[in-house]
Write an enzyme that holds these catalytic residues in place. Structure first.
Site, PDB file in Angstrom:
ATOM      1  N   THR A  68      -9.028   3.672   5.591  1.00 58.43           N
ATOM      2  CA  THR A  68      -9.207   3.941   7.025  1.00 58.43           C
ATOM      3  C   THR A  68      -8.186   4.990   7.444  1.00 58.43           C
ATOM      4  O   THR A  68      -7.208   4.691   8.116  1.00 58.43           O
ATOM      5  CB  THR A  68      -9.026   2.667   7.871  1.00 58.43           C
ATOM      6  OG1 THR A  68      -7.766   2.052   7.538  1.00 58.43           O
ATOM      7  CG2 THR A  68     -10.142   1.673   7.599  1.00 58.43           C
ATOM      8  N   LEU A 135      -0.135  -5.166  -0.179  1.00 60.39           N
ATOM      9  CA  LEU A 135       0.500  -4.633  -1.385  1.00 60.39           C
ATOM     10  C   LEU A 135       1.276  -3.356  -1.093  1.00 60.39           C
ATOM     11  O   LEU A 135       0.941  -2.596  -0.193  1.00 60.39           O
ATOM     12  CB  LEU A 135      -0.525  -4.408  -2.487  1.00 60.39           C
ATOM     13  CG  LEU A 135      -1.673  -3.416  -2.268  1.00 60.39           C
ATOM     14  CD1 LEU A 135      -1.238  -1.996  -2.602  1.00 60.39           C
ATOM     15  CD2 LEU A 135      -2.879  -3.815  -3.111  1.00 60.39           C
ATOM     16  N   ARG A 136       2.300  -3.138  -1.881  1.00 60.61           N
ATOM     17  CA  ARG A 136       3.124  -1.935  -1.794  1.00 60.61           C
ATOM     18  C   ARG A 136       2.808  -1.039  -2.982  1.00 60.61           C
ATOM     19  O   ARG A 136       2.729  -1.524  -4.118  1.00 60.61           O
ATOM     20  CB  ARG A 136       4.610  -2.295  -1.838  1.00 60.61           C
ATOM     21  CG  ARG A 136       5.092  -3.202  -0.715  1.00 60.61           C
ATOM     22  CD  ARG A 136       6.440  -3.822  -1.085  1.00 60.61           C
ATOM     23  NE  ARG A 136       6.309  -4.703  -2.242  1.00 60.61           N
ATOM     24  CZ  ARG A 136       7.334  -5.173  -2.937  1.00 60.61           C
ATOM     25  NH1 ARG A 136       8.580  -4.820  -2.614  1.00 60.61           N
ATOM     26  NH2 ARG A 136       7.138  -5.969  -3.971  1.00 60.61           N
ATOM     27  N   GLU A 137       2.630   0.254  -2.728  1.00 57.73           N
ATOM     28  CA  GLU A 137       2.445   1.177  -3.846  1.00 57.73           C
ATOM     29  C   GLU A 137       3.692   1.135  -4.719  1.00 57.73           C
ATOM     30  O   GLU A 137       4.813   1.105  -4.237  1.00 57.73           O
ATOM     31  CB  GLU A 137       2.185   2.582  -3.332  1.00 57.73           C
ATOM     32  CG  GLU A 137       0.839   2.727  -2.645  1.00 57.73           C
ATOM     33  CD  GLU A 137       0.509   4.173  -2.313  1.00 57.73           C
ATOM     34  OE1 GLU A 137       0.697   5.031  -3.193  1.00 57.73           O
ATOM     35  OE2 GLU A 137       0.080   4.428  -1.179  1.00 57.73           O
ATOM     36  N   GLY A 242       6.555   7.832   4.933  1.00 63.79           N
ATOM     37  CA  GLY A 242       5.323   8.618   4.875  1.00 63.79           C
ATOM     38  C   GLY A 242       4.258   7.766   4.231  1.00 63.79           C
ATOM     39  O   GLY A 242       4.259   6.549   4.360  1.00 63.79           O
ATOM     40  N   CYS A 245      -0.143   4.566   4.789  1.00 63.84           N
ATOM     41  CA  CYS A 245      -0.223   3.334   5.582  1.00 63.84           C
ATOM     42  C   CYS A 245       0.600   3.408   6.866  1.00 63.84           C
ATOM     43  O   CYS A 245       0.037   3.452   7.956  1.00 63.84           O
ATOM     44  CB  CYS A 245       0.209   2.138   4.738  1.00 63.84           C
ATOM     45  SG  CYS A 245      -0.956   1.701   3.433  1.00 63.84           S
TER      46      CYS A 245
END
Length: 418
Positions: A68, A135-137, A242, A245
């Site tokens: 999105t 979740l976190r990259e 940055g 998200c």
């Protein structure tokens, strides 16, 4: 889901991406994911398709996980991909199944998707739930298999039971479950991201004050972080956040609040966003000060292109934003990143790129550390010093030891500290 023992089909409309996945290749960088993909494909529990008819016949639970992004020229989220996924799936649902939204969406979207399913699905017993992801990259595998909480936005006991069955291994291991309505489930993700963004921008605002007073923002963060009500996490002053998200989520939250007539309640997010963007301009200023006031024809090494380490994601990357800004001011910029160079070249073709950190810094008048990869944090100031033309460094992430670098003859500058 395949790792948890389920039979899974992944659907995408991108043929090139599907070819990579079928060949066992992850089309982006995420630590641990290639090994997991190989494992579950080898076990026969995961396959990929572009057919909505196939997944409708196969699956009892459908997770919609599309992006999105921020709508071009606006603050609001672009929901075209969510709407396309639901619209493409619904006409094939001829039996009772559960469709679960995971995308980060404005409050009210779930009700609209529920109405879409009711009007377009042949089976009128299809149900919807909303289950936001957190979740976190860089930690996505860990965060998916061992989440810190599960938020289940449901309307019926049947939908709740279906989701509890899906997540049974996690629930049995002690993962907390928060049962909510649709609107709360939608708000949880944007509220969480807004809080994290606020905390990051707060410490960056304090960095501005520290620069004016001669204080050290890293010691300030350490001191206030000992207060259990505040905590130390996300109090790292620097170039700011940055990625795909936090920036777009807080802007979409502002836009939705305006639509709902409660924009004053989240008006502070405008300042959160502004403080974050100001840090990029300040890094440019710091570099210019070290170059005696001019970027023209100066050779600058930019270490970092991804918006964060352990990722190849360059969406709203502060590092590349700064690199492009100094390039426009006449600097000869050479960028290096361990994973994100291919993506950077596509979006910033006018920048130059190096094959290694050493190549990037060779004969540089200024080194700018802008993404905190471990490779950069562990650099030897003595070794790097033998390669550069001038020993100037801007530590845009406050991850280096100033004393160590200054002892090696470097002029060291960072945000929020002397």
């Amino acid at each position: 889901m395949a790792e948890l023992g389920y039979d899974v089909i992944g659907l995408d409309v991108d043929a090139a991406k599907l070819d990579l996945l079928r060949a066992g290749t992850v089309p982006f960088f995420e630590p641990g994911l290639p090994e997991l993909l190989t494992k579950v494909q080898g076990g026969g529990r995961l396959r990929f398709t572009d057919s909505y008819a196939e997944i409708a016949q196969f699956a009892d639970v459908h997770f919609v996980c599309v992006g999105t992004p921020q709508r071009k020229g606006e603050l609001a989220a672009d929901l075209q991909y969510v709407e396309a996924a639901f619209s493409s799936l619904a006409p094939h649902l001829d039996r009772k199944v559960l469709v679960v939204g995971k995308s980060t969406v404005p409050a009210g979207t779930a009700v609209r998707m529920e109405q879409l399913l009711a009007s377009q699905a042949p089976c009128k017993d299809v149900e919807l739930a909303w289950n936001p992801e957190f979740l976190r990259e860089g930690f996505a595998v860990q965060d998916t298999l061992h989440p810190d909480r599960l938020v289940l936005g449901v309307r019926t006991e049947w939908a709740e039971q279906q989701l509890r069955a899906v997540f049974a291994p996690m629930i049995e291991s002690g993962t907390p479950v928060v049962l909510t309505d649709f609107a709360t489930a939608e708000l949880v993700k944007v509220a969480a991201n807004s809080f994290l963004a606020t905390k990051i921008s707060f410490i960056n605002a304090m960095a501005e004050v520290c620069e004016a007073t001669g204080a050290d923002v890293t010691k300030l963060a350490e001191a206030i972080g000992h207060d259990a009500r505040i905590g130390r996490r996300f109090l790292n002053a620097g170039l700011g956040f940055g990625g795909g998200c936090l920036p777009k989520d807080i802007r979409a939250f502002i836009a939705r609040a305006q639509e709902l007539g409660v924009d004053q309640a989240v008006s502070f997010l405008h300042q959160v966003d502004a403080i974050n963007l100001r840090r990029r301009a300040r890094v440019v200023d710091l570099g210019q000060e070290l170059l005696d006031g001019s970027w023209t024809d100066r050779r600058v090494a930019v270490l970092g292109a991804a918006f964060k380490p352990d990722s190849d994601d360059i969406r709203d990357s502060p590092a590349l934003d700064v690199a492009a800004a100094i390039g426009r001011r006449g600097a000869n910029v050479l960028v290096y990143d361990p994973q994100a160079l291919d993506n950077a070249r596509q979006l910033y073709p006018d920048l130059q790129y190096a094959a290694s950190a050493e190549d990037a810094v060779r004969d540089a008048d200024l080194v700018m550390l802008l993404t905190e990869w471990r490779e950069f944090r562990d650099m030897s100031p003595e070794r790097i010093g033998t390669l550069v033309r001038r020993r100037n460094i801007v530590d845009g992430r406050n991850v280096l030891d100033p004393a160590q670098w200054r002892a090696a003859g470097w002029v060291y500058r960072a945000l929020g500290r002397q």
